[in-house]
Design a protein around this motif. Structure first.
Motif, PDB file in Angstrom:
ATOM      1  N   LEU A 159      -5.449 -10.428 -10.778  1.00 44.32           N
ATOM      2  CA  LEU A 159      -4.258  -9.611 -10.168  1.00 44.32           C
ATOM      3  C   LEU A 159      -3.112 -10.550  -9.940  1.00 44.32           C
ATOM      4  O   LEU A 159      -3.421 -11.795  -9.554  1.00 44.32           O
ATOM      5  CB  LEU A 159      -4.502  -8.933  -8.980  1.00 44.32           C
ATOM      6  CG  LEU A 159      -5.847  -7.777  -8.900  1.00 44.32           C
ATOM      7  CD1 LEU A 159      -5.920  -7.268  -7.666  1.00 44.32           C
ATOM      8  CD2 LEU A 159      -5.227  -6.807 -10.019  1.00 44.32           C
ATOM      9  N   PRO A 160      -1.857 -10.135 -10.192  1.00 44.18           N
ATOM     10  CA  PRO A 160      -0.602 -11.151  -9.917  1.00 44.18           C
ATOM     11  C   PRO A 160      -0.492 -11.303  -8.264  1.00 44.18           C
ATOM     12  O   PRO A 160      -1.029 -10.432  -7.351  1.00 44.18           O
ATOM     13  CB  PRO A 160       0.412 -10.320 -10.223  1.00 44.18           C
ATOM     14  CG  PRO A 160       0.198  -8.862 -10.210  1.00 44.18           C
ATOM     15  CD  PRO A 160      -1.310  -8.912 -10.428  1.00 44.18           C
ATOM     16  N   MET A 161      -0.239 -12.301  -7.822  1.00 45.25           N
ATOM     17  CA  MET A 161      -0.085 -12.658  -6.390  1.00 45.25           C
ATOM     18  C   MET A 161       1.198 -11.678  -5.790  1.00 45.25           C
ATOM     19  O   MET A 161       2.086 -11.523  -6.253  1.00 45.25           O
ATOM     20  CB  MET A 161       0.623 -14.104  -6.282  1.00 45.25           C
ATOM     21  CG  MET A 161       0.883 -14.582  -4.766  1.00 45.25           C
ATOM     22  SD  MET A 161       1.355 -16.304  -4.604  1.00 45.25           S
ATOM     23  CE  MET A 161      -0.035 -16.950  -5.223  1.00 45.25           C
ATOM     24  N   PRO A 162       0.568 -10.997  -4.773  1.00 45.15           N
ATOM     25  CA  PRO A 162       1.565 -10.114  -4.169  1.00 45.15           C
ATOM     26  C   PRO A 162       2.538 -10.712  -3.420  1.00 45.15           C
ATOM     27  O   PRO A 162       2.520 -11.888  -3.218  1.00 45.15           O
ATOM     28  CB  PRO A 162       0.512  -9.436  -2.966  1.00 45.15           C
ATOM     29  CG  PRO A 162      -0.478 -10.661  -2.494  1.00 45.15           C
ATOM     30  CD  PRO A 162      -0.464 -11.268  -4.023  1.00 45.15           C
ATOM     31  N   ASN A 163       3.687  -9.967  -3.378  1.00 43.67           N
ATOM     32  CA  ASN A 163       4.907 -10.277  -2.933  1.00 43.67           C
ATOM     33  C   ASN A 163       4.820 -10.386  -1.219  1.00 43.67           C
ATOM     34  O   ASN A 163       4.424  -9.354  -0.703  1.00 43.67           O
ATOM     35  CB  ASN A 163       6.234  -9.404  -3.238  1.00 43.67           C
ATOM     36  CG  ASN A 163       7.464  -9.694  -2.818  1.00 43.67           C
ATOM     37  OD1 ASN A 163       7.523 -10.729  -1.886  1.00 43.67           O
ATOM     38  ND2 ASN A 163       8.631  -9.115  -3.227  1.00 43.67           N
ATOM     39  N   LEU A 164       4.804 -11.482  -0.558  1.00 44.54           N
ATOM     40  CA  LEU A 164       4.663 -11.486   0.779  1.00 44.54           C
ATOM     41  C   LEU A 164       5.650 -10.843   1.586  1.00 44.54           C
ATOM     42  O   LEU A 164       5.689 -10.655   2.914  1.00 44.54           O
ATOM     43  CB  LEU A 164       4.667 -12.944   1.115  1.00 44.54           C
ATOM     44  CG  LEU A 164       3.420 -13.979   0.670  1.00 44.54           C
ATOM     45  CD1 LEU A 164       3.597 -15.351   1.070  1.00 44.54           C
ATOM     46  CD2 LEU A 164       2.192 -13.122   0.724  1.00 44.54           C
ATOM     47  N   HIS A 165       6.816 -10.665   1.038  1.00 48.66           N
ATOM     48  CA  HIS A 165       7.935  -9.954   1.813  1.00 48.66           C
ATOM     49  C   HIS A 165       7.634  -8.470   1.978  1.00 48.66           C
ATOM     50  O   HIS A 165       8.218  -7.670   3.148  1.00 48.66           O
ATOM     51  CB  HIS A 165       9.203 -10.092   1.088  1.00 48.66           C
ATOM     52  CG  HIS A 165       9.892 -11.219   1.111  1.00 48.66           C
ATOM     53  ND1 HIS A 165      10.428 -11.997   2.422  1.00 48.66           N
ATOM     54  CD2 HIS A 165       9.852 -12.343   0.218  1.00 48.66           C
ATOM     55  CE1 HIS A 165      10.542 -13.240   1.739  1.00 48.66           C
ATOM     56  NE2 HIS A 165      10.380 -13.497   0.483  1.00 48.66           N
ATOM     57  N   ARG A 166       6.920  -7.727   1.182  1.00 49.88           N
ATOM     58  CA  ARG A 166       6.480  -6.374   1.323  1.00 49.88           C
ATOM     59  C   ARG A 166       4.979  -6.180   0.986  1.00 49.88           C
ATOM     60  O   ARG A 166       4.742  -5.310   0.179  1.00 49.88           O
ATOM     61  CB  ARG A 166       7.536  -5.497   0.476  1.00 49.88           C
ATOM     62  CG  ARG A 166       7.628  -5.940  -1.059  1.00 49.88           C
ATOM     63  CD  ARG A 166       8.626  -5.070  -2.031  1.00 49.88           C
ATOM     64  NE  ARG A 166       8.606  -5.160  -2.991  1.00 49.88           N
ATOM     65  CZ  ARG A 166       9.343  -6.147  -3.627  1.00 49.88           C
ATOM     66  NH1 ARG A 166      10.378  -6.874  -2.841  1.00 49.88           N
ATOM     67  NH2 ARG A 166       9.473  -6.334  -4.820  1.00 49.88           N
ATOM     68  N   VAL A 167       4.036  -7.121   1.378  1.00 44.83           N
ATOM     69  CA  VAL A 167       2.752  -6.890   1.255  1.00 44.83           C
ATOM     70  C   VAL A 167       2.003  -6.142   2.409  1.00 44.83           C
ATOM     71  O   VAL A 167       2.590  -5.936   3.431  1.00 44.83           O
ATOM     72  CB  VAL A 167       2.040  -8.303   1.307  1.00 44.83           C
ATOM     73  CG1 VAL A 167       2.152  -8.760   2.745  1.00 44.83           C
ATOM     74  CG2 VAL A 167       0.503  -8.150   1.001  1.00 44.83           C
ATOM     75  N   THR A 168       1.202  -5.089   1.560  1.00 47.32           N
ATOM     76  CA  THR A 168       0.504  -4.211   2.669  1.00 47.32           C
ATOM     77  C   THR A 168      -0.803  -4.747   2.793  1.00 47.32           C
ATOM     78  O   THR A 168      -1.502  -5.605   2.237  1.00 47.32           O
ATOM     79  CB  THR A 168       0.356  -2.813   1.920  1.00 47.32           C
ATOM     80  OG1 THR A 168      -0.293  -3.036   0.530  1.00 47.32           O
ATOM     81  CG2 THR A 168       1.855  -2.184   1.776  1.00 47.32           C
ATOM     82  N   ARG A 169      -1.597  -4.075   3.698  1.00 49.75           N
ATOM     83  CA  ARG A 169      -3.055  -4.638   3.965  1.00 49.75           C
ATOM     84  C   ARG A 169      -3.933  -4.131   2.634  1.00 49.75           C
ATOM     85  O   ARG A 169      -4.755  -5.066   2.394  1.00 49.75           O
ATOM     86  CB  ARG A 169      -3.487  -3.589   5.289  1.00 49.75           C
ATOM     87  CG  ARG A 169      -4.727  -4.106   5.677  1.00 49.75           C
ATOM     88  CD  ARG A 169      -5.410  -3.161   6.729  1.00 49.75           C
ATOM     89  NE  ARG A 169      -4.597  -3.323   8.045  1.00 49.75           N
ATOM     90  CZ  ARG A 169      -4.651  -4.112   8.913  1.00 49.75           C
ATOM     91  NH1 ARG A 169      -5.648  -4.864   8.844  1.00 49.75           N
ATOM     92  NH2 ARG A 169      -3.694  -4.206   9.949  1.00 49.75           N
ATOM     93  N   GLN A 170      -3.725  -3.190   1.938  1.00 47.07           N
ATOM     94  CA  GLN A 170      -4.861  -3.000   0.987  1.00 47.07           C
ATOM     95  C   GLN A 170      -4.359  -3.841  -0.217  1.00 47.07           C
ATOM     96  O   GLN A 170      -5.321  -4.213  -1.004  1.00 47.07           O
ATOM     97  CB  GLN A 170      -4.386  -1.387   0.461  1.00 47.07           C
ATOM     98  CG  GLN A 170      -5.329  -0.981  -0.710  1.00 47.07           C
ATOM     99  CD  GLN A 170      -6.672  -0.893  -0.338  1.00 47.07           C
ATOM    100  OE1 GLN A 170      -7.049  -0.463   0.747  1.00 47.07           O
ATOM    101  NE2 GLN A 170      -7.541  -1.486  -1.249  1.00 47.07           N
ATOM    102  N   THR A 171      -2.939  -4.244  -0.377  1.00 49.63           N
ATOM    103  CA  THR A 171      -2.678  -5.297  -1.505  1.00 49.63           C
ATOM    104  C   THR A 171      -3.338  -6.569  -1.035  1.00 49.63           C
ATOM    105  O   THR A 171      -3.857  -7.117  -2.224  1.00 49.63           O
ATOM    106  CB  THR A 171      -1.296  -5.275  -1.437  1.00 49.63           C
ATOM    107  OG1 THR A 171      -0.630  -4.076  -1.774  1.00 49.63           O
ATOM    108  CG2 THR A 171      -0.831  -6.210  -2.566  1.00 49.63           C
ATOM    109  N   ALA A 172      -3.435  -7.101  -0.066  1.00 49.94           N
ATOM    110  CA  ALA A 172      -3.854  -8.437   0.367  1.00 49.94           C
ATOM    111  C   ALA A 172      -5.466  -8.250   0.294  1.00 49.94           C
ATOM    112  O   ALA A 172      -6.010  -9.221  -0.412  1.00 49.94           O
ATOM    113  CB  ALA A 172      -3.880  -8.713   1.795  1.00 49.94           C
ATOM    114  N   GLN A 173      -6.004  -7.049   0.514  1.00 52.93           N
ATOM    115  CA  GLN A 173      -7.620  -6.972   0.355  1.00 52.93           C
ATOM    116  C   GLN A 173      -7.905  -6.909  -0.990  1.00 52.93           C
ATOM    117  O   GLN A 173      -9.021  -7.417  -1.528  1.00 52.93           O
ATOM    118  CB  GLN A 173      -7.952  -5.594   1.036  1.00 52.93           C
ATOM    119  CG  GLN A 173      -9.418  -5.366   1.091  1.00 52.93           C
ATOM    120  CD  GLN A 173     -10.164  -6.235   1.970  1.00 52.93           C
ATOM    121  OE1 GLN A 173      -9.827  -6.525   3.049  1.00 52.93           O
ATOM    122  NE2 GLN A 173     -11.225  -6.747   1.425  1.00 52.93           N
TER     123      GLN A 173
END
Length: 213
Positions: A159-173
């Protein structure tokens, strides 16, 4: 005379720092004294233990044979109360002998492949049938590859690295589960136990078991 020219607050700060340094030095001295005392106690106890072992060794073979038979009886009575899967290795000499034999065979096979013996071969046990072929489901400590985020009909993709400015809990998981399963998939490509323990040729990195752990 020089202290009279310094403001009162600075004098207090200076004196507090001096007292702190003195107390730190006293604590260090006390710790050193305790370590010296403990070292002397340990040395004295080790000498006493050595003297007791020497005296017991010279007591004769009859007492040793009696204590050995009594110890074997104790081991037998204790082993009877243990669950079948948790018996100590001393109560299962056949299993221990077979494990040692398989480890010796694995080390001999690795020696034959390399042409010489190396120290890392002592870790080989020869019980690596489960490390050949496709991994069982219990190999994966996280999500299964087919249930992991990023899985598709073509396989598992990163998966692409999530954008830390608008990351969600589900995206990080999802990103963590995807990375974890991909790492375990990479180590599933090592066949047998030897690739886990064999150090690299250049000697600049640890064996793979270090990174897997």
């Amino acid at each position: 005379a020089s202290l009279a020219k310094i403001p009162r607050f600075s004098c207090l700060v200076y004196l507090s720092r001096v007292s702190a340094c003195c107390s730190r030095a006293m604590r260090t001295t006390q710790a050193l004294k305790r370590s010296v005392v403990l070292r002397s106690l340990v040395h004295g106890r080790s000498l006493q233990t050595f003297a007791r072992c020497a005296s017991s060794a010279s007591s004769g073979t009859s007492s040793r044979s009696k204590s050995t038979s009594a110890g074997l009886q104790d081991v037998g009575s204790t082993a009877a109360s243990w669950p079948p899967g948790l018996l100590p290795s001393i109560a299962r000499p056949a299993d221990q002998a077979s494990a040692e034999a398989s480890a010796a065979m694995a080390s001999a096979a690795a020696t034959a492949r390399l042409g010489h013996y190396e120290e890392w071969m002592q870790n080989l046990r020869g019980e690596d049938a489960w490390l050949h072929g496709e991994r069982a489901p219990d190999w994966f400590t996280g999500k299964q590859p087919e249930l992991c985020p990023g899985a598709s009909s073509e396989g598992l993709r990163s998966l692409p690295m999530p954008n830390l400015h608008r990351v969600t809990r589900q995206t990080a998981q999802d990103y963590f589960d995807n990375s974890w399963t991909i790492i375990e998939n990479l180590f599933a490509g090592l066949k047998g136990e030897e690739p886990f323990y064999r150090p690299p040729v250049h000697g600049l990195r640890h064996p793979q078991i270090f990174y897997y752990g």
